[in-house]
Write a protein that holds these residues in place. Structure first.
Motif, short mmCIF file in Angstrom:
data_model
loop_
_atom_site.label_atom_id
_atom_site.label_comp_id
_atom_site.label_asym_id
_atom_site.label_seq_id
_atom_site.Cartn_x
_atom_site.Cartn_y
_atom_site.Cartn_z
N SER A 101 -6.36 4.50 6.93
CA SER A 101 -5.34 5.36 6.33
C SER A 101 -3.98 4.79 6.70
O SER A 101 -3.44 5.09 7.76
CB SER A 101 -5.49 6.79 6.85
N LEU A 107 0.84 -1.19 0.00
CA LEU A 107 0.00 0.00 0.00
C LEU A 107 0.87 1.25 0.00
O LEU A 107 2.02 1.21 0.47
CB LEU A 107 -0.88 0.05 1.25
N LYS A 108 0.30 2.33 -0.46
CA LYS A 108 0.94 3.63 -0.29
C LYS A 108 0.35 4.29 0.96
O LYS A 108 -0.80 4.03 1.34
CB LYS A 108 0.70 4.51 -1.51
N GLN A 122 -3.55 5.05 1.92
CA GLN A 122 -4.54 4.17 1.30
C GLN A 122 -5.22 3.32 2.37
O GLN A 122 -4.72 3.18 3.49
CB GLN A 122 -3.87 3.25 0.27
N SER A 123 -6.36 2.76 1.99
CA SER A 123 -7.10 1.91 2.92
C SER A 123 -7.18 0.50 2.37
O SER A 123 -7.00 0.27 1.16
CB SER A 123 -8.50 2.46 3.14
N MET A 124 -7.42 -0.44 3.27
CA MET A 124 -7.60 -1.82 2.84
C MET A 124 -8.28 -2.61 3.95
O MET A 124 -8.31 -2.17 5.11
CB MET A 124 -6.29 -2.49 2.45
#
Lengths: 110, 119
Positions: free
Chosen positions: B80, B13-14, B17-19
């Motif tokens: 985030s 991820l950067k 970003q969310s996941m």
């Protein structure tokens, strides 16, 4: 706050030798677990110790629990290469969750 | 039985970003857990659940949220992502058993892990 300390953190031992890993914890608990983790893999349950004086054995591994001393030991007898792994003890906290020690990385040298 | 499965196995991820990480178990376990493992620090509990619809904070909950809408699934969300959340994440589940002072966790069974890198 429960603290769980393992020693040693790193252990290199020759095949055929015996050694012991120690797990100390800071507050009263009646359940203690030992897990094994191979590099890059998940954790595998080895033993659950449920009462003072409990002793469990599986192959070359034997675990014991002294709840009065707040101490568990994992004894390795006549080590073989296949036992190389990281070993974790974990102590039950508040009946719902575990606190893990930082692990002992065991390397068996031919 | 598949035991405990985790999706995905790897993710990059950067920052920001969310996941969502998914954990699923087919053993009808009441209790489910999310841990993170960092070098030299063992496993640290993020959040856990003692039953469908319930969640509780663990040792390091900040920056994470969880949900357990179905008994067999436990989701871990990062709203985030930050570089400090780079880690290996393990899900685990267990039966509820009886201890000396009431209900207790039993042996926990672990999933294969998710390696997350946040750049």
């Amino acid at each position: 706050e429960l603290k769980v300390e393992q020693n040693p953190l790193f252990l290199s031992m020759q095949e055929g030798k015996n050694y012991t890993i120690y797990c100390n914890y800071s507050t009263t608990s009646d359940r203690l677990y030992w897990y094994r983790q191979d590099p890059g893999k998940s954790l595998e349950s080895l033993f659950v110790l449920l009462s003072n004086g409990a002793v469990k054995q599986e192959g070359r591994l034997m675990a014991s629990l002294d709840t009065k001393a707040r101490l568990s030991t994992l004894h390795i007898t006549a080590a073989v290469h296949d036992l190389s792994a990281t070993y974790f003890c974990a102590v039950e906290v508040g009946n719902e969750k575990l606190t893990f020690g930082t692990g002992t990385r065991l390397t068996i040298i031919p | 039985n598949a035991g405990v499965t985790q999706t995905p196995k790897f993710r990059v991820l950067k920052t920001g970003q969310s996941m969502t990480l998914l954990c699923a178990q087919d053993m009808n376990h009441e209790y489910m857990y999310w841990y993170r493992q960092d070098p030299g620090m063992g496993l640290r509990l993020i959040h856990y659940s003692v039953g469908e619809g319930t969640t509780a904070k663990g040792e390091v909950p900040d920056g994470y949220n969880v949900s357990r809408l179905k008994k067999q699934n436990f989701l871990l969300g990062l709203e985030s992502a930050a570089p400090s959340q780079t880690s290996v994440y393990f899900c685990a589940s267990s039966f509820r058993t009886s201890g000396r002072t009431g209900a207790s966790t039993d042996t926990q069974y672990f999933g294969p892990g998710t390696r997350l890198t946040v750049l």
